[in-house]
Scaffold this active site. Sequence first.
Site, short mmCIF file in Angstrom:
data_model
loop_
_atom_site.label_atom_id
_atom_site.label_comp_id
_atom_site.label_asym_id
_atom_site.label_seq_id
_atom_site.Cartn_x
_atom_site.Cartn_y
_atom_site.Cartn_z
N CYS A 235 15.30 49.05 -8.80
CA CYS A 235 16.62 47.71 -9.01
C CYS A 235 14.82 47.17 -9.15
O CYS A 235 15.17 45.98 -8.18
CB CYS A 235 17.47 48.31 -8.58
SG CYS A 235 19.41 48.66 -8.35
N THR B 283 38.66 40.65 -17.78
CA THR B 283 39.65 41.88 -18.35
C THR B 283 38.77 43.35 -18.08
O THR B 283 37.77 43.42 -18.53
CB THR B 283 40.27 41.64 -20.28
OG1 THR B 283 40.60 40.45 -20.34
CG2 THR B 283 40.33 42.62 -20.49
N HIS C 143 27.15 55.23 -12.83
CA HIS C 143 26.69 55.47 -13.62
C HIS C 143 25.57 56.53 -13.33
O HIS C 143 24.59 56.84 -13.22
CB HIS C 143 25.05 54.92 -14.61
CG HIS C 143 24.98 53.70 -13.40
ND1 HIS C 143 23.73 54.11 -13.03
CD2 HIS C 143 24.98 52.85 -12.55
CE1 HIS C 143 22.92 53.33 -12.58
NE2 HIS C 143 24.60 52.26 -12.01
N ASN D 67 18.89 55.85 -1.86
CA ASN D 67 18.88 56.58 -2.88
C ASN D 67 17.00 55.86 -3.16
O ASN D 67 17.38 57.43 -4.02
CB ASN D 67 18.98 54.81 -3.33
CG ASN D 67 18.61 53.43 -3.02
OD1 ASN D 67 19.02 53.87 -1.81
ND2 ASN D 67 17.72 53.01 -3.99
#
Length: 375
Positions: free
Chosen positions: A325, A242, A202, A152
Amino acid sequence: MSVYLDYNATTPVLTEIADLVYKMMVDDFGNAGSRTHEYGVKAKKAVETARQQVADVVGADKTEVIFTSGATESNNIAILGLRDYAEQTGKKHIITSRIEHKAVLEPVEHLESFGFEVSYLDVDASGLVNPRQLQSLLRKETVLVSVMHINNETGCIQPLAELCEVLKDHDAYLHVDAAQSFGKFRHDLTNSRIDLISASGHKIYAPKGIGALIMRRRGYDKVPLKPISFGGGQERGLRPGTLAAPLVAGFGLACEIAAKSWEQWLSDASSIKESLKLALVPFNAVIHGDNTSPFVMNFSIPGVNSEALMVTLKGIAAVSNGSACTSASYTPSHVLTAMGLSSELIAGSVRMSWGVGVKELPIDDIVRTIKTLQG
């Protein structure tokens, strides 16, 4: 408005994907687990369509795809989910690299606290792991090898095919963090020796908060993962809760678009990268890493501090100096440190990354900004 050049951190959501997500939120808002009415049936159908779209990216079966909140959760399930199997079989050795994302390094460190042993693949200034070192580190008790596909920070593309060849006669599970490559590099991830693939929506123009873990079977045998969270039994009992059906559908559409567009994306990105390379030649820029992705460039310019450059570029280009991050920690990049770069080069490193929506870079403004800082 500045040009957004931080696509490795996150990508904008494509309009057609946003439209589908909105429709799913407002019109087809049913719970995919509700099967007694048409709202739930519609949501379930959308989820299963997306599951096939995700599987198609890497030539997997749709039943091998589970949806997660993103690559970080996928990494955690892939690594921590093997703990029971490893302890039952006495295979408590893991191999990873020193340049992995923290979403791999930290779960691995967590297993170390439970008696697992970890070996690390080194890199040099190339930013690439050596398949021969993997061969030397393998043991009969090695349960997992986890190596990212594309870094990354630097964009270095790891030699997955060679790593798979090393592992062809070993039963260790191979996990690949493909957050930066999924949907963009069509063929590398189709190798059937890769058991586990982590993907994030994303990074390919879908919303944040959705991703997948692909778990390839070996014949009829599933990867022996156990859940790391509990409550509900959704996603084959591995990821309860869910499903965010609108995000799932958006991710699926992103994968379908990527499958049709990846070659054009690569071509466009390569042209942009070449224009930046040429512009930086007069400044003796040092480009970090070999065999890098066309979607990103990590570089340092002698005498120019990255923080100063990022501040001066505000209003011109939105760029970064490492992983989103960990950008708040202000500690030297563990990736560039592992590559053996000098403290000066690390302090000066800047990452620019691009994708759909970036037609050209503001080269003249970038050059002018660098000139003012270099004196």
